[in-house]
Write a protein that holds these residues in place. Structure first.
Motif, PDB file in Angstrom:
ATOM      1  N   LYS A 180     -49.960  57.233 -14.664  1.00 27.81           N
ATOM      2  CA  LYS A 180     -49.883  55.796 -14.928  1.00 27.81           C
ATOM      3  C   LYS A 180     -48.485  55.311 -14.538  1.00 27.81           C
ATOM      4  O   LYS A 180     -47.635  55.045 -15.394  1.00 27.81           O
ATOM      5  N   PRO A 181     -48.226  55.230 -13.218  1.00 29.18           N
ATOM      6  CA  PRO A 181     -46.853  54.939 -12.765  1.00 29.18           C
ATOM      7  C   PRO A 181     -46.378  53.531 -13.130  1.00 29.18           C
ATOM      8  O   PRO A 181     -45.176  53.335 -13.319  1.00 29.18           O
ATOM      9  N   GLN A 182     -47.286  52.565 -13.218  1.00 29.01           N
ATOM     10  CA  GLN A 182     -46.832  51.209 -13.528  1.00 29.01           C
ATOM     11  C   GLN A 182     -46.270  51.137 -14.944  1.00 29.01           C
ATOM     12  O   GLN A 182     -45.205  50.547 -15.183  1.00 29.01           O
ATOM     13  N   LEU A 183     -46.971  51.755 -15.920  1.00 23.99           N
ATOM     14  CA  LEU A 183     -46.456  51.805 -17.294  1.00 23.99           C
ATOM     15  C   LEU A 183     -45.164  52.614 -17.357  1.00 23.99           C
ATOM     16  O   LEU A 183     -44.233  52.268 -18.099  1.00 23.99           O
ATOM     17  N   ALA A 184     -45.109  53.691 -16.580  1.00 20.86           N
ATOM     18  CA  ALA A 184     -43.904  54.527 -16.582  1.00 20.86           C
ATOM     19  C   ALA A 184     -42.710  53.748 -16.053  1.00 20.86           C
ATOM     20  O   ALA A 184     -41.588  53.868 -16.587  1.00 20.86           O
ATOM     21  N   GLU A 185     -42.898  52.942 -14.999  1.00 23.30           N
ATOM     22  CA  GLU A 185     -41.790  52.156 -14.454  1.00 23.30           C
ATOM     23  C   GLU A 185     -41.284  51.126 -15.466  1.00 23.30           C
ATOM     24  O   GLU A 185     -40.059  50.941 -15.614  1.00 23.30           O
ATOM     25  N   GLU A 186     -42.182  50.482 -16.196  1.00 24.28           N
ATOM     26  CA  GLU A 186     -41.760  49.500 -17.197  1.00 24.28           C
ATOM     27  C   GLU A 186     -40.973  50.164 -18.326  1.00 24.28           C
ATOM     28  O   GLU A 186     -39.930  49.642 -18.767  1.00 24.28           O
ATOM     29  N   LEU A 187     -41.454  51.299 -18.804  1.00 24.62           N
ATOM     30  CA  LEU A 187     -40.763  51.992 -19.901  1.00 24.62           C
ATOM     31  C   LEU A 187     -39.409  52.537 -19.449  1.00 24.62           C
ATOM     32  O   LEU A 187     -38.416  52.477 -20.201  1.00 24.62           O
ATOM     33  N   ALA A 188     -39.335  53.064 -18.221  1.00 20.88           N
ATOM     34  CA  ALA A 188     -38.061  53.593 -17.731  1.00 20.88           C
ATOM     35  C   ALA A 188     -37.047  52.473 -17.546  1.00 20.88           C
ATOM     36  O   ALA A 188     -35.846  52.663 -17.796  1.00 20.88           O
ATOM     37  N   GLY A 189     -37.497  51.306 -17.098  1.00 22.57           N
ATOM     38  CA  GLY A 189     -36.582  50.172 -16.978  1.00 22.57           C
ATOM     39  C   GLY A 189     -36.046  49.737 -18.327  1.00 22.57           C
ATOM     40  O   GLY A 189     -34.859  49.390 -18.460  1.00 22.57           O
ATOM     41  N   LYS A 190     -36.897  49.780 -19.353  1.00 27.31           N
ATOM     42  CA  LYS A 190     -36.438  49.430 -20.708  1.00 27.31           C
ATOM     43  C   LYS A 190     -35.451  50.474 -21.229  1.00 27.31           C
ATOM     44  O   LYS A 190     -34.452  50.134 -21.881  1.00 27.31           O
ATOM     45  N   GLY A 210     -27.261  51.613 -22.549  1.00 20.56           N
ATOM     46  CA  GLY A 210     -25.902  51.113 -22.777  1.00 20.56           C
ATOM     47  C   GLY A 210     -24.872  51.887 -21.982  1.00 20.56           C
ATOM     48  O   GLY A 210     -24.910  51.932 -20.741  1.00 20.56           O
ATOM     49  N   SER A 211     -23.980  52.562 -22.688  1.00 26.28           N
ATOM     50  CA  SER A 211     -22.906  53.321 -22.040  1.00 26.28           C
ATOM     51  C   SER A 211     -23.316  54.745 -21.717  1.00 26.28           C
ATOM     52  O   SER A 211     -22.487  55.512 -21.179  1.00 26.28           O
ATOM     53  N   ASP A 212     -24.545  55.132 -22.039  1.00 20.77           N
ATOM     54  CA  ASP A 212     -25.016  56.480 -21.728  1.00 20.77           C
ATOM     55  C   ASP A 212     -25.415  56.519 -20.247  1.00 20.77           C
ATOM     56  O   ASP A 212     -26.570  56.272 -19.875  1.00 20.77           O
ATOM     57  N   LEU A 213     -24.433  56.825 -19.374  1.00 18.63           N
ATOM     58  CA  LEU A 213     -24.669  56.792 -17.941  1.00 18.63           C
ATOM     59  C   LEU A 213     -25.650  57.866 -17.497  1.00 18.63           C
ATOM     60  O   LEU A 213     -26.394  57.680 -16.528  1.00 18.63           O
ATOM     61  N   ASP A 214     -25.657  59.011 -18.200  1.00 18.41           N
ATOM     62  CA  ASP A 214     -26.559  60.084 -17.815  1.00 18.41           C
ATOM     63  C   ASP A 214     -28.018  59.648 -18.029  1.00 18.41           C
ATOM     64  O   ASP A 214     -28.875  59.911 -17.178  1.00 18.41           O
ATOM     65  N   LEU A 215     -28.280  58.983 -19.160  1.00 19.98           N
ATOM     66  CA  LEU A 215     -29.635  58.513 -19.407  1.00 19.98           C
ATOM     67  C   LEU A 215     -30.014  57.381 -18.439  1.00 19.98           C
ATOM     68  O   LEU A 215     -31.170  57.277 -18.010  1.00 19.98           O
ATOM     69  N   LYS A 216     -29.042  56.556 -18.062  1.00 17.35           N
ATOM     70  CA  LYS A 216     -29.297  55.515 -17.061  1.00 17.35           C
ATOM     71  C   LYS A 216     -29.712  56.141 -15.731  1.00 17.35           C
ATOM     72  O   LYS A 216     -30.656  55.692 -15.061  1.00 17.35           O
ATOM     73  N   ARG A 217     -28.981  57.190 -15.321  1.00 20.75           N
ATOM     74  CA  ARG A 217     -29.303  57.832 -14.056  1.00 20.75           C
ATOM     75  C   ARG A 217     -30.703  58.422 -14.077  1.00 20.75           C
ATOM     76  O   ARG A 217     -31.482  58.259 -13.129  1.00 20.75           O
ATOM     77  N   LYS A 218     -31.048  59.120 -15.185  1.00 15.44           N
ATOM     78  CA  LYS A 218     -32.363  59.720 -15.300  1.00 15.44           C
ATOM     79  C   LYS A 218     -33.469  58.651 -15.321  1.00 15.44           C
ATOM     80  O   LYS A 218     -34.553  58.857 -14.758  1.00 15.44           O
ATOM     81  N   SER A 219     -33.184  57.531 -15.979  1.00 15.73           N
ATOM     82  CA  SER A 219     -34.184  56.452 -16.043  1.00 15.73           C
ATOM     83  C   SER A 219     -34.455  55.883 -14.659  1.00 15.73           C
ATOM     84  O   SER A 219     -35.622  55.657 -14.278  1.00 15.73           O
ATOM     85  N   ALA A 272     -31.136  55.272  -4.883  1.00 15.91           N
ATOM     86  CA  ALA A 272     -29.729  54.923  -4.623  1.00 15.91           C
ATOM     87  C   ALA A 272     -29.064  54.374  -5.882  1.00 15.91           C
ATOM     88  O   ALA A 272     -27.874  54.632  -6.133  1.00 15.91           O
ATOM     89  N   LYS A 273     -29.834  53.623  -6.689  1.00 14.17           N
ATOM     90  CA  LYS A 273     -29.281  53.099  -7.939  1.00 14.17           C
ATOM     91  C   LYS A 273     -28.942  54.235  -8.899  1.00 14.17           C
ATOM     92  O   LYS A 273     -27.906  54.197  -9.589  1.00 14.17           O
ATOM     93  N   SER A 274     -29.794  55.246  -8.953  1.00 12.65           N
ATOM     94  CA  SER A 274     -29.527  56.371  -9.864  1.00 12.65           C
ATOM     95  C   SER A 274     -28.269  57.136  -9.452  1.00 12.65           C
ATOM     96  O   SER A 274     -27.536  57.661 -10.312  1.00 12.65           O
ATOM     97  N   GLU A 275     -28.007  57.176  -8.159  1.00  6.58           N
ATOM     98  CA  GLU A 275     -26.826  57.907  -7.684  1.00  6.58           C
ATOM     99  C   GLU A 275     -25.538  57.127  -7.907  1.00  6.58           C
ATOM    100  O   GLU A 275     -24.443  57.677  -7.700  1.00  6.58           O
ATOM    101  N   SER A 276     -25.647  55.866  -8.285  1.00  7.13           N
ATOM    102  CA  SER A 276     -24.432  55.077  -8.525  1.00  7.13           C
ATOM    103  C   SER A 276     -23.827  55.349  -9.884  1.00  7.13           C
ATOM    104  O   SER A 276     -22.692  54.919 -10.147  1.00  7.13           O
ATOM    105  N   PHE A 277     -24.539  56.061 -10.763  1.00 10.74           N
ATOM    106  CA  PHE A 277     -23.999  56.396 -12.074  1.00 10.74           C
ATOM    107  C   PHE A 277     -23.387  57.812 -12.033  1.00 10.74           C
ATOM    108  O   PHE A 277     -23.892  58.683 -11.334  1.00 10.74           O
ATOM    109  N   PHE A 278     -22.353  57.996 -12.804  1.00 10.08           N
ATOM    110  CA  PHE A 278     -21.592  59.270 -12.716  1.00 10.08           C
ATOM    111  C   PHE A 278     -21.735  60.101 -13.960  1.00 10.08           C
ATOM    112  O   PHE A 278     -20.987  61.051 -14.138  1.00 10.08           O
TER     113      PHE A 278
END
Length: 227
Positions: free
Chosen positions: A172-182, A188-197, A219-225
């Motif tokens: 169910k990729p559409q639901l997965a994309e919405e949840l990952a964006g949320k 917040g400041s958890d850059l590792d979780l942002k990258r994984k999301s 490319a967006k995921s690679e912008s987090f360190f």
């Protein structure tokens, strides 16, 4: 002397002339012959003809009809050629798109996220149960346990990310994309979780054949360190 005699005779002559004229009968009137005026010839009077309806002239390209006098059957005389129905052609089959024309992308790895410290014990117990059900292949039970944990701690980005992982496994990729964006917003400041999301968003878009969007999310995921 002669003049006096003439004067005496003149009245007598006048009297005699007058008497002769009185006894004479009046002259007869002669009738004049009057020529009759020529009378112009009268125009011959035309007798009224009985009214007969005019037949309309047949238009070009239309059918003409015989007048029915009550004795013959109604007859139609078409002036157009007989129409012949042509057999319908079957619709052409769509041209298949070669697989080489569709840019294929390899699947992106969906990483695990650790449970943050300070998580309530009830939430930890539900997540442990969800992991056990997922490992056994019971994805529906794992989703139920994770959603129960989210009702306890709805602002926890890790719980939202783990639910997005389960939706990917359920295809169910559409639901997965919405949840990952949320989850990326709640991180917040958890850059590792942002990258994984964002990496999970890339995989969800790839599954929906949105390859350009998948590349942008990667490319967006690679912008987090926070690796």
């Amino acid at each position: 002397m002669k003049n006096k005699v003439l004067l005496c005779l003149f009245p007598a002559l006048l009297f005699g002339a007058g008497c002769s004229t009185v006894n004479e009968p009046p002259p007869k009137q002669v009738a004049k012959a009057v020529k009759p005026k020529p009378v112009p010839p009268r125009a011959p009077v035309q007798k009224p003809q009985p009214y007969t309806a005019k037949k309309p002239a047949p238009a070009s390209g239309t059918a003409t009809y015989a007048i029915d006098d009550g004795k013959n059957n109604f007859k139609v005389e078409p002036s157009l050629p007989a129409f012949r129905a042509e057999p319908l052609m079957p619709p052409a089959d769509p041209v298949p798109v070669p697989e080489a024309a569709v840019p294929a992308l390899p699947a992106f790895a969906v990483e695990e996220a650790r449970i943050p410290t300070g998580t309530p014990p009830a939430v930890v117990a539900l997540l442990t149960e969800a992991d056990r059900n997922r490992a056994s292949g019971n994805l529906d039970a794992a989703v139920v346990s994770t959603e129960r944990a989210l009702r306890i701690d709805s602002r926890n980005p890790t719980l939202t990310y783990k639910l997005a992982q389960l939706r990917i496994k359920q295809n169910k990729p559409q639901l997965a994309e919405e949840l990952a964006g949320k989850a990326a917003l709640l991180a917040g400041s958890d850059l590792d979780l942002k990258r994984k999301s964002w990496l999970l968003i890339a995989e969800a878009r790839r599954m929906q054949q949105n390859y350009q969007g998948a590349k942008e999310a990667k490319a967006k995921s690679e912008s987090f360190f926070g690796r």
